[in-house]
Design a protein around this motif. Structure first.
Motif, PDB file in Angstrom:
ATOM      1  N   GLY A  81      47.746  36.857  38.562  1.00  0.00           N
ATOM      2  CA  GLY A  81      48.347  38.146  38.882  1.00  0.00           C
ATOM      3  C   GLY A  81      49.197  38.810  37.822  1.00  0.00           C
ATOM      4  N   PHE A  82      49.278  38.226  36.622  1.00  0.00           N
ATOM      5  CA  PHE A  82      50.198  38.748  35.617  1.00  0.00           C
ATOM      6  C   PHE A  82      49.984  40.239  35.355  1.00  0.00           C
ATOM      7  CE2 PHE A  82      51.045  39.876  31.167  1.00  0.00           C
ATOM      8  CZ  PHE A  82      52.402  39.628  31.097  1.00  0.00           C
ATOM      9  N   HIS A  83      48.759  40.657  35.018  1.00  0.00           N
ATOM     10  CA  HIS A  83      48.543  42.061  34.658  1.00  0.00           C
ATOM     11  C   HIS A  83      48.577  42.980  35.876  1.00  0.00           C
ATOM     12  CE1 HIS A  83      47.100  40.418  30.738  1.00  0.00           C
ATOM     13  NE2 HIS A  83      47.799  41.457  30.341  1.00  0.00           N
ATOM     14  N   SER A  84      48.107  42.496  37.014  1.00  0.00           N
ATOM     15  CA  SER A  84      48.202  43.325  38.210  1.00  0.00           C
ATOM     16  C   SER A  84      49.653  43.672  38.515  1.00  0.00           C
ATOM     17  CB  SER A  84      47.578  42.605  39.413  1.00  0.00           C
ATOM     18  OG  SER A  84      46.175  42.602  39.341  1.00  0.00           O
ATOM     19  N   VAL A  85      50.539  42.695  38.424  1.00  0.00           N
ATOM     20  CA  VAL A  85      51.963  42.934  38.687  1.00  0.00           C
ATOM     21  C   VAL A  85      52.558  43.861  37.640  1.00  0.00           C
ATOM     22  CG1 VAL A  85      54.238  41.838  38.772  1.00  0.00           C
ATOM     23  CG2 VAL A  85      52.310  40.799  39.979  1.00  0.00           C
ATOM     24  N   ARG A  86      52.223  43.635  36.378  1.00  0.00           N
ATOM     25  CA  ARG A  86      52.736  44.512  35.311  1.00  0.00           C
ATOM     26  C   ARG A  86      52.339  45.958  35.554  1.00  0.00           C
ATOM     27  NH1 ARG A  86      53.693  44.019  29.223  1.00  0.00           N
ATOM     28  NH2 ARG A  86      55.164  45.551  30.013  1.00  0.00           N
ATOM     29  N   LEU A  87      51.094  46.162  35.930  1.00  0.00           N
ATOM     30  CA  LEU A  87      50.615  47.537  36.139  1.00  0.00           C
ATOM     31  C   LEU A  87      51.247  48.156  37.375  1.00  0.00           C
ATOM     32  CD1 LEU A  87      46.850  47.149  35.184  1.00  0.00           C
ATOM     33  CD2 LEU A  87      48.696  48.107  33.805  1.00  0.00           C
ATOM     34  N   LEU A  88      51.401  47.379  38.434  1.00  0.00           N
ATOM     35  CA  LEU A  88      52.081  47.891  39.622  1.00  0.00           C
ATOM     36  C   LEU A  88      53.500  48.329  39.284  1.00  0.00           C
ATOM     37  CD1 LEU A  88      51.007  45.367  42.407  1.00  0.00           C
ATOM     38  CD2 LEU A  88      50.537  47.830  42.381  1.00  0.00           C
ATOM     39  N   GLU A  89      54.191  47.522  38.513  1.00  0.00           N
ATOM     40  CA  GLU A  89      55.575  47.847  38.170  1.00  0.00           C
ATOM     41  C   GLU A  89      55.673  49.010  37.200  1.00  0.00           C
ATOM     42  OE1 GLU A  89      57.420  44.183  36.944  1.00  0.00           O
ATOM     43  OE2 GLU A  89      57.573  43.470  39.027  1.00  0.00           O
ATOM     44  N   SER A  90      54.544  49.371  36.592  1.00  0.00           N
ATOM     45  CA  SER A  90      54.508  50.525  35.692  1.00  0.00           C
ATOM     46  C   SER A  90      53.976  51.773  36.391  1.00  0.00           C
ATOM     47  CB  SER A  90      53.643  50.201  34.462  1.00  0.00           C
ATOM     48  OG  SER A  90      54.202  49.119  33.747  1.00  0.00           O
ATOM     49  N   GLY A  91      53.736  51.675  37.696  1.00  0.00           N
ATOM     50  CA  GLY A  91      53.386  52.855  38.482  1.00  0.00           C
ATOM     51  C   GLY A  91      51.908  53.096  38.707  1.00  0.00           C
ATOM     52  N   PHE A  92      51.051  52.160  38.315  1.00  0.00           N
ATOM     53  CA  PHE A  92      49.612  52.334  38.530  1.00  0.00           C
ATOM     54  C   PHE A  92      49.224  51.881  39.941  1.00  0.00           C
ATOM     55  CE2 PHE A  92      50.079  51.902  33.937  1.00  0.00           C
ATOM     56  CZ  PHE A  92      49.288  52.943  33.472  1.00  0.00           C
ATOM     57  N   ASP A  93      48.153  52.480  40.448  1.00  0.00           N
ATOM     58  CA  ASP A  93      47.537  52.064  41.709  1.00  0.00           C
ATOM     59  C   ASP A  93      46.521  50.980  41.347  1.00  0.00           C
ATOM     60  OD1 ASP A  93      46.319  51.808  44.155  1.00  0.00           O
ATOM     61  OD2 ASP A  93      45.438  53.808  44.193  1.00  0.00           O
ATOM     62  N   VAL A  94      46.699  49.757  41.855  1.00  0.00           N
ATOM     63  CA  VAL A  94      45.927  48.614  41.388  1.00  0.00           C
ATOM     64  C   VAL A  94      45.208  47.913  42.536  1.00  0.00           C
ATOM     65  CG1 VAL A  94      46.012  46.410  40.137  1.00  0.00           C
ATOM     66  CG2 VAL A  94      47.613  48.252  39.540  1.00  0.00           C
ATOM     67  N   VAL A  95      43.939  47.583  42.300  1.00  0.00           N
ATOM     68  CA  VAL A  95      43.195  46.665  43.160  1.00  0.00           C
ATOM     69  C   VAL A  95      42.912  45.418  42.335  1.00  0.00           C
ATOM     70  CG1 VAL A  95      41.041  46.247  44.413  1.00  0.00           C
ATOM     71  CG2 VAL A  95      42.164  48.479  44.584  1.00  0.00           C
ATOM     72  N   SER A  96      43.168  44.254  42.911  1.00  0.00           N
ATOM     73  CA  SER A  96      43.095  42.989  42.183  1.00  0.00           C
ATOM     74  C   SER A  96      41.925  42.158  42.697  1.00  0.00           C
ATOM     75  CB  SER A  96      44.396  42.207  42.364  1.00  0.00           C
ATOM     76  OG  SER A  96      45.504  42.992  41.993  1.00  0.00           O
ATOM     77  N   ALA A  97      40.969  41.880  41.816  1.00  0.00           N
ATOM     78  CA  ALA A  97      39.774  41.125  42.192  1.00  0.00           C
ATOM     79  C   ALA A  97      39.657  39.863  41.351  1.00  0.00           C
ATOM     80  CB  ALA A  97      38.525  41.988  42.018  1.00  0.00           C
ATOM     81  N   ASP A  98      39.032  38.855  41.928  1.00  0.00           N
ATOM     82  CA  ASP A  98      38.755  37.621  41.200  1.00  0.00           C
ATOM     83  C   ASP A  98      37.661  36.883  41.964  1.00  0.00           C
ATOM     84  OD1 ASP A  98      40.596  36.046  38.895  1.00  0.00           O
ATOM     85  OD2 ASP A  98      39.230  34.770  40.028  1.00  0.00           O
ATOM     86  N   GLY A  99      36.923  36.037  41.246  1.00  0.00           N
ATOM     87  CA  GLY A  99      35.900  35.238  41.912  1.00  0.00           C
ATOM     88  C   GLY A  99      36.445  33.984  42.544  1.00  0.00           C
ATOM     89  N   SER A 100      37.675  33.596  42.160  1.00  0.00           N
ATOM     90  CA  SER A 100      38.279  32.361  42.645  1.00  0.00           C
ATOM     91  C   SER A 100      39.267  32.650  43.763  1.00  0.00           C
ATOM     92  CB  SER A 100      39.002  31.648  41.497  1.00  0.00           C
ATOM     93  OG  SER A 100      39.873  30.645  41.979  1.00  0.00           O
ATOM     94  N   PRO A 101      39.006  32.161  44.977  1.00  0.00           N
ATOM     95  CA  PRO A 101      39.974  32.376  46.064  1.00  0.00           C
ATOM     96  C   PRO A 101      41.313  31.712  45.779  1.00  0.00           C
ATOM     97  CG  PRO A 101      38.235  30.857  46.748  1.00  0.00           C
ATOM     98  CD  PRO A 101      37.808  31.430  45.438  1.00  0.00           C
ATOM     99  N   ALA A 102      41.305  30.581  45.058  1.00  0.00           N
ATOM    100  CA  ALA A 102      42.560  29.903  44.725  1.00  0.00           C
ATOM    101  C   ALA A 102      43.411  30.764  43.804  1.00  0.00           C
ATOM    102  CB  ALA A 102      42.266  28.545  44.082  1.00  0.00           C
ATOM    103  N   MET A 103      42.770  31.408  42.828  1.00  0.00           N
ATOM    104  CA  MET A 103      43.493  32.303  41.926  1.00  0.00           C
ATOM    105  C   MET A 103      44.075  33.489  42.692  1.00  0.00           C
ATOM    106  SD  MET A 103      43.897  31.583  38.704  1.00  0.00           S
ATOM    107  CE  MET A 103      43.235  30.797  37.238  1.00  0.00           C
ATOM    108  N   LEU A 104      43.295  34.076  43.579  1.00  0.00           N
ATOM    109  CA  LEU A 104      43.777  35.230  44.339  1.00  0.00           C
ATOM    110  C   LEU A 104      44.962  34.863  45.225  1.00  0.00           C
ATOM    111  CD1 LEU A 104      40.492  37.067  45.424  1.00  0.00           C
ATOM    112  CD2 LEU A 104      42.215  37.866  43.797  1.00  0.00           C
ATOM    113  N   ALA A 105      44.899  33.691  45.834  1.00  0.00           N
ATOM    114  CA  ALA A 105      46.012  33.243  46.676  1.00  0.00           C
ATOM    115  C   ALA A 105      47.279  33.077  45.842  1.00  0.00           C
ATOM    116  CB  ALA A 105      45.648  31.933  47.372  1.00  0.00           C
ATOM    117  N   LYS A 106      47.133  32.502  44.643  1.00  0.00           N
ATOM    118  CA  LYS A 106      48.283  32.328  43.762  1.00  0.00           C
ATOM    119  C   LYS A 106      48.807  33.675  43.270  1.00  0.00           C
ATOM    120  CE  LYS A 106      51.234  29.838  41.452  1.00  0.00           C
ATOM    121  NZ  LYS A 106      52.297  29.090  42.178  1.00  0.00           N
TER     122      LYS A 106
END
Length: 281
Positions: A81-106
């Motif tokens: 989630g590093f870049h998703s969080v950075r972009l959210l905190e910078s005011g972007f509208d973000v959708v976060s996708a990944d192929g790994s459910p473990a990564m998404l949960a983290k």
């Protein structure tokens, strides 16, 4: 009731990587699902070190997006989630996708701890538009993630899916390790810009033209591996052009000019459509 054999198999798949008897022959796009086991994902942020990564990266990605008027971003390799969080905190509208459910949960857990709720989607890049039915100003695929694709058909298919989910003047930002340098001169990382965790050793233990097998060794003595395809810079740039991206800039460790063997990472910024400087009559 779950039998013992099935239960043991589940436990092993959740906590232990499996590459079989010949790990350097595992060159299958699907295998990444077995590589990001829960125990590895739980340690991943030790490798990244969010604070140091934030400092070394600066505002490079944010500036690349803002200068092009981007508002809505699809992060297709969210990881923890590093870049998703950075972009959210910078005011972007973000959708976060990944192929790994473990990564998404983290990633969801990390974002929540920082006061954010991620919009997460589990998706395979090769069929991205079956799962995600929105259009975006930008797609980002970071963290050397694209190298999990082991054959050209998968790479072309994924790039075409990124292209299709972008608005008509959309932008793709995709990074990779500098595999040209690794293949031609051997591995020599400055360990500065991307994987900033001081306590984790990340290095290739096997390299050939079709595989780079990285080993990740953690302070508690545990170790994990990732098998990745070593993409050459010009090859990937050619694929981007052939899929339809018209203007491509490549940066080395966030610098516009660099010597071929210097950077640890390359960042490709690909525009879907030229913005002509003339008006048609």
């Amino acid at each position: 009731m779950q039998n013992v054999e099935t239960g043991n198999a589940y436990y092993l798949s959740k906590f232990n990587q499996s590459f079989g008897d010949k790990p350097t022959e595992v060159r299958d796009t699907e295998h990444y699902k077995d590589e990001y086991v829960t125990t590895f994902v739980e340690k991943w942020d030790q490798l990244i070190d969010w604070d140091r990564r934030w400092e070394t990266e600066g505002n490079f990605f944010i500036e690349q997006l803002r200068v092009r008027g981007v508002k809505k971003v699809l992060d297709v390799a969210t990881g923890t989630g590093f870049h998703s969080v950075r972009l959210l905190e910078s005011g972007f509208d973000v959708v976060s996708a990944d192929g790994s459910p473990a990564m998404l949960a983290k990633a969801f857990e990390n974002a929540k701890a920082r006061g954010h709720i991620l919009r997460t989607v589990q998706a395979d890049w090769r069929w991205l538009n079956r799962t995600i039915h929105e259009q975006f100003d930008a797609v980002i695929c970071l963290g050397n993630s694209f190298t999990h694709l082991f054959n050209e058909r998968d790479r072309r298919k994924a790039l075409a899916e990124y292209y299709a989910t972008l608005n008509h003047d959309g932008l793709l930002i995709l990074d990779q390790r500098n595999y040209d340098s690794i293949l031609d001169e051997g591995y020599n990382s400055k360990h500065k810009y991307y994987y900033c965790g001081e306590s984790v050793v990340a290095e290739p233990e096997y390299i050939d033209s079709g595989l780079t097998r990285f080993r990740y060794f953690f302070p508690d003595g545990s170790q994990y591996h990732l098998n990745m395809f070593p993409l050459r810079k010009q090859y990937l740039r050619r694929l981007l052009h052939e899929v339809g991206f018209q203007k491509i800039e490549t940066f080395g460790d966030f610098q516009e000019t660099f010597k071929a063997n210097e950077p640890d990472f390359l960042i490709h910024v690909a525009e879907k459509e030229y913005k002509n400087s003339y008006s048609e009559v």
